[in-house]
Structures are given as C-alpha cells and as structure tokens.
Design a protein around this motif. Structure first.
Motif, PDB file in Angstrom:
ATOM      1  N   PRO A  36       0.832  -1.195   0.000  1.00 25.29           N
ATOM      2  CA  PRO A  36       0.000   0.000   0.000  1.00 25.29           C
ATOM      3  C   PRO A  36       0.869   1.248   0.000  1.00 25.29           C
ATOM      4  O   PRO A  36       2.019   1.219   0.442  1.00 25.29           O
ATOM      5  CB  PRO A  36      -0.788  -0.117   1.311  1.00 25.29           C
ATOM      6  N   ASN A  37       0.311   2.341  -0.451  1.00 21.04           N
ATOM      7  CA  ASN A  37       1.003   3.624  -0.450  1.00 21.04           C
ATOM      8  C   ASN A  37       2.254   3.625  -1.311  1.00 21.04           C
ATOM      9  O   ASN A  37       3.173   4.397  -1.089  1.00 21.04           O
ATOM     10  CB  ASN A  37       1.395   4.052   0.978  1.00 21.04           C
ATOM     11  N   ALA A  38       2.320   2.678  -2.286  1.00 19.87           N
ATOM     12  CA  ALA A  38       3.500   2.643  -3.135  1.00 19.87           C
ATOM     13  C   ALA A  38       3.568   3.913  -3.969  1.00 19.87           C
ATOM     14  O   ALA A  38       2.577   4.535  -4.274  1.00 19.87           O
ATOM     15  CB  ALA A  38       3.456   1.427  -4.064  1.00 19.87           C
ATOM     16  N   GLY A  39       4.774   4.243  -4.346  1.00 19.91           N
ATOM     17  CA  GLY A  39       4.978   5.465  -5.116  1.00 19.91           C
ATOM     18  C   GLY A  39       5.042   6.651  -4.202  1.00 19.91           C
ATOM     19  O   GLY A  39       4.866   6.555  -2.991  1.00 19.91           O
ATOM     20  N   GLY A  40       5.290   7.785  -4.743  1.00 18.20           N
ATOM     21  CA  GLY A  40       5.379   8.973  -3.913  1.00 18.20           C
ATOM     22  C   GLY A  40       5.355  10.206  -4.770  1.00 18.20           C
ATOM     23  O   GLY A  40       5.285  10.139  -5.993  1.00 18.20           O
ATOM     24  N   GLU A 105       0.204  -0.156   5.753  1.00 17.61           N
ATOM     25  CA  GLU A 105      -1.200  -0.583   5.783  1.00 17.61           C
ATOM     26  C   GLU A 105      -2.012   0.237   6.787  1.00 17.61           C
ATOM     27  O   GLU A 105      -3.213   0.441   6.604  1.00 17.61           O
ATOM     28  CB  GLU A 105      -1.282  -2.068   6.128  1.00 17.61           C
ATOM     29  N   ALA A 106      -1.354   0.709   7.830  1.00 19.56           N
ATOM     30  CA  ALA A 106      -2.061   1.414   8.898  1.00 19.56           C
ATOM     31  C   ALA A 106      -2.264   2.892   8.612  1.00 19.56           C
ATOM     32  O   ALA A 106      -3.221   3.497   9.125  1.00 19.56           O
ATOM     33  CB  ALA A 106      -1.296   1.250  10.217  1.00 19.56           C
ATOM     34  N   TYR A 107      -1.385   3.494   7.788  1.00 18.75           N
ATOM     35  CA  TYR A 107      -1.428   4.951   7.629  1.00 18.75           C
ATOM     36  C   TYR A 107      -1.422   5.361   6.157  1.00 18.75           C
ATOM     37  O   TYR A 107      -0.763   4.737   5.322  1.00 18.75           O
ATOM     38  CB  TYR A 107      -0.223   5.602   8.320  1.00 18.75           C
ATOM     39  N   ASP A 108      -2.131   6.441   5.895  1.00 15.89           N
ATOM     40  CA  ASP A 108      -2.042   7.092   4.609  1.00 15.89           C
ATOM     41  C   ASP A 108      -0.662   7.730   4.473  1.00 15.89           C
ATOM     42  O   ASP A 108      -0.105   8.230   5.462  1.00 15.89           O
ATOM     43  CB  ASP A 108      -3.133   8.162   4.491  1.00 15.89           C
ATOM     44  N   ILE A 109      -0.108   7.721   3.256  1.00 16.09           N
ATOM     45  CA  ILE A 109       1.236   8.244   3.049  1.00 16.09           C
ATOM     46  C   ILE A 109       1.336   9.737   3.361  1.00 16.09           C
ATOM     47  O   ILE A 109       2.412  10.264   3.627  1.00 16.09           O
ATOM     48  CB  ILE A 109       1.704   7.957   1.602  1.00 16.09           C
ATOM     49  N   GLY A 110       0.203  10.437   3.361  1.00 14.87           N
ATOM     50  CA  GLY A 110       0.223  11.840   3.716  1.00 14.87           C
ATOM     51  C   GLY A 110       0.437  12.066   5.197  1.00 14.87           C
ATOM     52  O   GLY A 110       0.836  13.155   5.610  1.00 14.87           O
ATOM     53  N   ARG A 111       0.168  11.031   6.002  1.00 14.27           N
ATOM     54  CA  ARG A 111       0.395  11.156   7.450  1.00 14.27           C
ATOM     55  C   ARG A 111       1.715  10.514   7.855  1.00 14.27           C
ATOM     56  O   ARG A 111       2.503  11.123   8.594  1.00 14.27           O
ATOM     57  CB  ARG A 111      -0.762  10.508   8.226  1.00 14.27           C
ATOM     58  N   VAL A 112       1.940   9.287   7.403  1.00 19.05           N
ATOM     59  CA  VAL A 112       3.194   8.586   7.699  1.00 19.05           C
ATOM     60  C   VAL A 112       3.777   8.103   6.374  1.00 19.05           C
ATOM     61  O   VAL A 112       3.208   7.233   5.718  1.00 19.05           O
ATOM     62  CB  VAL A 112       2.984   7.401   8.651  1.00 19.05           C
ATOM     63  N   ARG A 113       4.874   8.701   5.993  1.00 17.21           N
ATOM     64  CA  ARG A 113       5.556   8.350   4.747  1.00 17.21           C
ATOM     65  C   ARG A 113       6.665   7.359   5.075  1.00 17.21           C
ATOM     66  O   ARG A 113       7.601   7.675   5.812  1.00 17.21           O
ATOM     67  CB  ARG A 113       6.124   9.625   4.114  1.00 17.21           C
ATOM     68  N   VAL A 114       6.559   6.141   4.561  1.00 17.42           N
ATOM     69  CA  VAL A 114       7.548   5.102   4.833  1.00 17.42           C
ATOM     70  C   VAL A 114       8.514   5.030   3.650  1.00 17.42           C
ATOM     71  O   VAL A 114       8.106   4.733   2.522  1.00 17.42           O
ATOM     72  CB  VAL A 114       6.879   3.740   5.066  1.00 17.42           C
ATOM     73  N   PHE A 115       9.765   5.309   3.921  1.00 17.32           N
ATOM     74  CA  PHE A 115      10.809   5.359   2.890  1.00 17.32           C
ATOM     75  C   PHE A 115      11.874   4.327   3.231  1.00 17.32           C
ATOM     76  O   PHE A 115      12.466   4.364   4.308  1.00 17.32           O
ATOM     77  CB  PHE A 115      11.418   6.762   2.840  1.00 17.32           C
TER      78      PHE A 115
END
Length: 322
Positions: A36-40, A105-115
């Motif tokens: 989830p939240n792939a890309g940026g 999975e738990a957070y939208d990338i706008g809140r928590v960005r995993v890099f």
C-alpha cells in the motif's frame, strides 16, 4: 597448535563478520503483493537538496509533506541501489518489510511516509566467488549512510514541520545507529528535536548502557567492538570491512529515544567480550550465531512480543501521541 589457533580465529571472523551485515532472512511472507502507499510525490529524491540563501518568509510546505517520515534501512542483501523506496522489491524476504508493510497498511502516506533506503547492501568476502565480486562492507555502509542522510536532509529542508523515525536491521542497524549518533551529537542531517526516535535491531556497534534496551538483558556487545582487536585477521578475510568499535559520544541528546534491540546469543550484537584469548573468543563466537535471522518470530528478545511487533506498536504509539 599455532595453525589450529589461526583456524579458529579466521573461522570466527568469517562467521561473525558475515553476520554483521547479514540480511538473508529465510522467513517468507504469505503474500508478495504490491505494498500500500506505493509510489510517492514527484521530486522526492533521496539526494540532498541544494542549499539556498535564507529568506525572510517561510515557504509553504508541498502538499505531499507528511507529519512523520519513517526511514527504514535494510540489512545486507536486502536492498539494491535502484530499488523502489516506497515499494521495495530487491528482496521480498527482507526482514524490515515485517515492520514497514504494517505501517504502510495502517497509515495514509500523507500522514506517515515510509521510505526504505535503496543502497548496495553487500559485504565482500574473498573466500567465496560471489563475495569477491561484491562491494566492500565499508563502501556499502558509506553508500547507505549517505542515502539515509540525504533523504533526511531533503525532507527536513522541504517539509519544515515533518518529524522523523529511523529504523534498521543488522548492517542497516549500524547505518541507522551511526546517523542517529550524529544527530544526537548535533552533527547530523537533521536537528535532534526533529527525531522522534530510532530503532536499531541487531546493531553491530551496540553497547550495554548506551541507548534504551526494551528487551531482555544481554551481556555481550556488538561484534564490531568485540572483534576490533582482530582487525588484521579480518583484513585478510573480508578486506574493506573496518571494525569501527564504539560510537564516540554514544547517542548524545537522543539517547532516551534510541532503542537497541538484541537477541541473546546473536553474535552480531551480543558478541562475547570477556574471554581469555583469541581462541576462546573464536569458539564462543562460532557457537553463538543462531538467532540473527529470527527477530520476526523469536519470543525471547522482548517478553510477550517480537522485535517486529514491538517496533510497529512503538511507532504507532509515537504517531498517535502527536
């Protein structure tokens, strides 16, 4: 007798130095689907942003800036220089995915960005054909450090309100710990107050009493400290693998939020120190090397949970408290 002593010493160095950065993780996930939240957002390169002259007004943050960025540093053979930092594919069995995927999975990338830091995670060992063709540990660690620092610096300059969490495993834990130490001693890519915390799992430079240990007590120390007296032997086996010893200044002002997780008898972070001579040291290190690949399942590291579960729970607690 002298030849026998040398065999034990070289064997110890082979085993433990290979494990310092060991990213091979035999556990397999049941799904290899897209994260989830792939890309940026476009322009979110891990390269440092060029410095610009100070202005009298603070520019508005780009819309993509997150409240928190979690930067993950995989272990050896768990990453590559061209990997996708938002959807890592270099090694589907990478240990750090047991932490980053639940967070995505738990957070939208706008809140928590995993890099996930994409670097050439290798460890040259001249005893094997593959190893002779690989990047040295020193060069691999330098590349990972530069990319981690570059990502932190870029986002910090672009997003003035974003806070950061750093996490790493094995060789990645050494890199994460080194940068955390720089931050805590006011020599890092971001200011100490912007670091919410760091988690180092199986850190080869771990010291008892430096940082916070959320798990069971371990009596040993990091292999880069325990094996430092054997540097000359290490050079003949794994050239370009400098055993750097303790971190000067420890974690400085961020020591209260720098977490060191280590499984008992994992010789990467719990290497025996108080032994009488090199032969005994070698035998002890060879005998205690079985727990390095079990952090996602080992219940004996942090009572009642695993290192992966604890880290995910801790990150969520920090995020929810903001």
């Amino acid at each position: 007798m002298r030849r026998s002593r040398n065999v034990f010493v070289v064997a110890a160095v082979l085993v433990v130095l290979a494990l310092i950065g060991l990213g091979i993780y035999q556990w397999r996930t049941g799904s290899e689907g897209e994260l989830p939240n792939a890309g940026g957002p476009l322009g979110t390169s891990s390269s440092p942003a060029p410095e610009t002259a100070a202005t009298t007004t603070t520019p508005a943050e780009p819309e993509w800036c997150p409240a928190v960025e979690v930067v993950s540093v995989p272990g050896t053979w768990e990453s590559s220089a061209d990997d996708d930092p938002f959807n890592p594919q270099a090694n589907p069995a990478s240990y750090m995915l047991t932490i980053t995927k639940p967070l995505q999975e738990a957070y939208d990338i706008g809140r928590v960005r995993v890099f996930t830091v994409p670097y050439t995670a290798q460890f040259r060992n001249i005893q094997t054909e593959r190893g002779r063709a690989e990047m040295t540990y020193d060069d691999s660690r330098a590349e990972g450090t530069a990319k981690l620092s570059g990502e932190l610096r870029f986002v910090a300059q672009t997003c003035p309100t974003t806070k950061f969490i750093i996490a790493g495993f094995s060789q990645g834990a050494v890199i994460a710990g080194d940068v955390t130490s720089q931050i805590g001693n006011s020599a890092g890519p971001i200011a100490p107050e912007r670091l919410l915390g760091a988690v180092m799992i199986a850190d080869g430079r771990r010291e008892n009493g430096v940082g916070v240990n959320p798990g069971v007590d371990v009596k040993g120390t990091g292999a880069e400290i325990a094996l430092q007296p054997l540097q000359r032997v290490a050079d003949t086996v794994t050239p370009g693998a400098t055993l750097t010893g303790p971190r000067p200044g420890g974690f400085g002002v961020v020591a209260d939020r720098a977490y060191e997780i280590c499984a008992p008898d994992d010789t990467v972070c719990d290497a025996p120190l108080n032994v009488g001579n090199a032969v005994e040291r070698a035998r002890a290190l060879i005998a205690a090397n079985g727990n390095h690949s079990l952090y996602a399942t080992n219940p004996g590291v942090i009572p009642g949970t695993t290192a992966s579960e604890w880290t995910v729970h801790w990150v969520r607690g920090v995020v929810e408290s903001m």
